[in-house]
Design a protein around this motif. Structure first.
Motif, PDB file in Angstrom:
ATOM      1  N   ARG A  16       0.825  -1.201   0.000  1.00  0.00           N
ATOM      2  CA  ARG A  16       0.000   0.000   0.000  1.00  0.00           C
ATOM      3  C   ARG A  16       0.868   1.264   0.000  1.00  0.00           C
ATOM      4  N   LEU A  17       1.955   1.241   0.742  1.00  0.00           N
ATOM      5  CA  LEU A  17       2.874   2.382   0.725  1.00  0.00           C
ATOM      6  C   LEU A  17       3.492   2.556  -0.659  1.00  0.00           C
ATOM      7  N   ALA A  18       3.854   1.441  -1.293  1.00  0.00           N
ATOM      8  CA  ALA A  18       4.414   1.514  -2.643  1.00  0.00           C
ATOM      9  C   ALA A  18       3.387   2.083  -3.620  1.00  0.00           C
ATOM     10  N   PHE A  19       2.146   1.656  -3.508  1.00  0.00           N
ATOM     11  CA  PHE A  19       1.081   2.226  -4.349  1.00  0.00           C
ATOM     12  C   PHE A  19       1.021   3.739  -4.165  1.00  0.00           C
ATOM     13  N   GLY A  20       1.068   4.181  -2.903  1.00  0.00           N
ATOM     14  CA  GLY A  20       0.988   5.609  -2.631  1.00  0.00           C
ATOM     15  C   GLY A  20       2.148   6.374  -3.231  1.00  0.00           C
ATOM     16  N   GLU A  21       3.359   5.837  -3.092  1.00  0.00           N
ATOM     17  CA  GLU A  21       4.539   6.508  -3.633  1.00  0.00           C
ATOM     18  C   GLU A  21       4.522   6.520  -5.156  1.00  0.00           C
ATOM     19  N   MET A  22       3.952   5.492  -5.771  1.00  0.00           N
ATOM     20  CA  MET A  22       3.917   5.393  -7.230  1.00  0.00           C
ATOM     21  C   MET A  22       2.681   6.055  -7.835  1.00  0.00           C
ATOM     22  N   GLY A  23       1.717   6.430  -6.987  1.00  0.00           N
ATOM     23  CA  GLY A  23       0.494   7.038  -7.503  1.00  0.00           C
ATOM     24  C   GLY A  23      -0.417   6.046  -8.205  1.00  0.00           C
ATOM     25  N   ILE A  24      -0.503   4.824  -7.698  1.00  0.00           N
ATOM     26  CA  ILE A  24      -1.302   3.766  -8.331  1.00  0.00           C
ATOM     27  C   ILE A  24      -2.656   3.667  -7.636  1.00  0.00           C
ATOM     28  N   ASP A  25      -3.722   3.861  -8.390  1.00  0.00           N
ATOM     29  CA  ASP A  25      -5.072   3.662  -7.865  1.00  0.00           C
ATOM     30  C   ASP A  25      -5.334   2.175  -7.675  1.00  0.00           C
ATOM     31  N   HIS A  26      -6.051   1.835  -6.602  1.00  0.00           N
ATOM     32  CA  HIS A  26      -6.302   0.423  -6.328  1.00  0.00           C
ATOM     33  C   HIS A  26      -7.541   0.266  -5.460  1.00  0.00           C
ATOM     34  N   LEU A  27      -8.057  -0.945  -5.460  1.00  0.00           N
ATOM     35  CA  LEU A  27      -9.199  -1.315  -4.633  1.00  0.00           C
ATOM     36  C   LEU A  27      -8.714  -2.301  -3.580  1.00  0.00           C
ATOM     37  N   LEU A  28      -9.033  -2.026  -2.307  1.00  0.00           N
ATOM     38  CA  LEU A  28      -8.633  -2.914  -1.218  1.00  0.00           C
ATOM     39  C   LEU A  28      -9.727  -3.919  -0.920  1.00  0.00           C
ATOM     40  N   ILE A  29      -9.336  -5.182  -0.785  1.00  0.00           N
ATOM     41  CA  ILE A  29     -10.260  -6.255  -0.410  1.00  0.00           C
ATOM     42  C   ILE A  29      -9.689  -6.932   0.833  1.00  0.00           C
ATOM     43  N   GLU A  30     -10.376  -6.781   1.961  1.00  0.00           N
ATOM     44  CA  GLU A  30      -9.861  -7.353   3.210  1.00  0.00           C
ATOM     45  C   GLU A  30     -10.028  -8.872   3.209  1.00  0.00           C
ATOM     46  N   GLU A  31      -8.968  -9.551   3.588  1.00  0.00           N
ATOM     47  CA  GLU A  31      -8.959 -11.011   3.610  1.00  0.00           C
ATOM     48  C   GLU A  31      -8.499 -11.512   4.968  1.00  0.00           C
ATOM     49  N   ARG A  32      -9.314 -12.354   5.596  1.00  0.00           N
ATOM     50  CA  ARG A  32      -8.919 -13.006   6.844  1.00  0.00           C
ATOM     51  C   ARG A  32      -8.379 -14.389   6.478  1.00  0.00           C
ATOM     52  N   VAL A  33      -7.075 -14.481   6.402  1.00  0.00           N
ATOM     53  CA  VAL A  33      -6.453 -15.664   5.809  1.00  0.00           C
ATOM     54  C   VAL A  33      -6.746 -16.934   6.589  1.00  0.00           C
ATOM     55  N   TRP A  34      -7.001 -16.806   7.896  1.00  0.00           N
ATOM     56  CA  TRP A  34      -7.276 -18.005   8.694  1.00  0.00           C
ATOM     57  C   TRP A  34      -8.599 -18.669   8.314  1.00  0.00           C
ATOM     58  N   GLU A  35      -9.448 -17.964   7.584  1.00  0.00           N
ATOM     59  CA  GLU A  35     -10.713 -18.562   7.141  1.00  0.00           C
ATOM     60  C   GLU A  35     -10.517 -19.523   5.965  1.00  0.00           C
ATOM     61  N   ARG A  36      -9.370 -19.408   5.294  1.00  0.00           N
ATOM     62  CA  ARG A  36      -9.010 -20.333   4.206  1.00  0.00           C
ATOM     63  C   ARG A  36     -10.102 -20.411   3.143  1.00  0.00           C
ATOM     64  N   ARG A  37     -10.559 -19.275   2.694  1.00  0.00           N
ATOM     65  CA  ARG A  37     -11.610 -19.250   1.674  1.00  0.00           C
ATOM     66  C   ARG A  37     -11.116 -19.916   0.383  1.00  0.00           C
ATOM     67  N   PRO A  38     -11.884 -20.829  -0.190  1.00  0.00           N
ATOM     68  CA  PRO A  38     -11.455 -21.488  -1.429  1.00  0.00           C
ATOM     69  C   PRO A  38     -11.172 -20.506  -2.555  1.00  0.00           C
ATOM     70  N   GLU A  39     -11.974 -19.425  -2.639  1.00  0.00           N
ATOM     71  CA  GLU A  39     -11.772 -18.456  -3.711  1.00  0.00           C
ATOM     72  C   GLU A  39     -10.418 -17.753  -3.571  1.00  0.00           C
ATOM     73  N   PHE A  40     -10.027 -17.472  -2.310  1.00  0.00           N
ATOM     74  CA  PHE A  40      -8.736 -16.827  -2.103  1.00  0.00           C
ATOM     75  C   PHE A  40      -7.590 -17.808  -2.329  1.00  0.00           C
ATOM     76  N   LEU A  41      -7.757 -19.038  -1.896  1.00  0.00           N
ATOM     77  CA  LEU A  41      -6.713 -20.043  -2.093  1.00  0.00           C
ATOM     78  C   LEU A  41      -6.491 -20.332  -3.573  1.00  0.00           C
ATOM     79  N   THR A  42      -7.505 -20.097  -4.398  1.00  0.00           N
ATOM     80  CA  THR A  42      -7.326 -20.239  -5.839  1.00  0.00           C
ATOM     81  C   THR A  42      -6.364 -19.175  -6.363  1.00  0.00           C
ATOM     82  N   LEU A  43      -6.450 -17.970  -5.775  1.00  0.00           N
ATOM     83  CA  LEU A  43      -5.546 -16.891  -6.170  1.00  0.00           C
ATOM     84  C   LEU A  43      -4.134 -17.134  -5.648  1.00  0.00           C
ATOM     85  N   ASN A  44      -4.026 -17.588  -4.410  1.00  0.00           N
ATOM     86  CA  ASN A  44      -2.724 -17.837  -3.793  1.00  0.00           C
ATOM     87  C   ASN A  44      -2.804 -19.097  -2.941  1.00  0.00           C
TER      88      ASN A  44
END
Length: 229
Positions: A16-44
């Motif tokens: 997020r700091l790098a985005f700010g320094e580079m001026g990159i617009d972005h959308l934040l999606i909060e992820e609680r990794v301990w929930e082990r969501r299948p959709e998130f595990l597909t991404l990583n």
């Protein structure tokens, strides 16, 4: 561009700091990794944040991969504001110090403090939630002291941690320290040089979204958003 993150994931804060320094617009999606969501595990499949998803669907997982990717795709146009310098020797030092904070400081300080004081508040007991382990907290509080001294030692001969210009090394250190600072666990009287450096970097516009962050039921330490602490 989307960033799967957690507000108290120090690696996500670095991106997020790098985005700010580079001026990159972005959308934040909060992820609680301990929930082990299948959709998130597909991404990583590693199940960790941060994960960047480009507008074209390209998935870039992990802080080390993301910072390199941002430099490869956006760094060249930044000129002297580039966070990973073009010189090969300078890049080695930036990577070394970013690795120090993203891995060593993370293991010894920020991860145990955040896990014990933040994550365990939200995790079910069967996944490791519950009251904090004070022995772990005491060890992390002890460890942070020599990291602050190391920062101060580096700055005796440099303007920024890795050299004469701000870099990923500074953003990595500041991202991890900011999480610990929210919790009130940074002994700022330990090293004046480290304190002055952090005051400089937390005064940058890119830091404002992090300083505005609050967590329900756990307000930040009084000095967290104070630029003149």
């Amino acid at each position: 561009m989307q960033l799967y993150h957690h507000p108290f994931c120090a690696h996500s804060r670095l991106v997020r700091l790098a985005f700010g320094e580079m001026g990159i617009d972005h959308l934040l999606i909060e992820e609680r990794v301990w929930e082990r969501r299948p959709e998130f595990l597909t991404l990583n499949p590693a199940g960790t944040t941060p994960v960047l998803v480009e507008g074209n669907g390209l998935v870039v997982p992990g802080v080390d991969v993301i910072t390199e990717y941002l430099d490869e795709t956006r760094g060249a146009v930044l000129g002297d504001r580039r966070l990973l310098p073009p010189d090969s020797l300078a890049r080695i030092e930036v990577r070394r110090l970013a690795g120090w904070f993203n891995h060593k400081f993370f293991t010894e300080v920020s991860e145990p403090l955040i896990r014990e004081k933040v994550y365990k508040r939200y995790m079910p007991r069967e996944l490791g939630g519950g009251p904090p382990d004070m022995a772990v907290i005491r060890a992390a509080r002890s460890n942070i002291r020599y990291h602050l001294h190391y920062i101060g030692w580096l700055l005796k001969a440099r303007n920024w941690l890795a050299g004469e210009r701000m870099s990923y090394a500074d953003l990595a250190a500041a991202a991890h320290i900011s999480c610990v600072d929210y919790l009130g666990d940074v002994p700022w009287d330990e090293d004046e040089g480290a304190k002055i450096w952090y005051a400089r970097i937390k005064s940058r516009p890119a830091f404002r979204p992090l300083l505005a962050l609050t967590m329900a039921g756990m307000p930040p330490a009084p000095c967290y958003a104070d630029l003149d602490f």
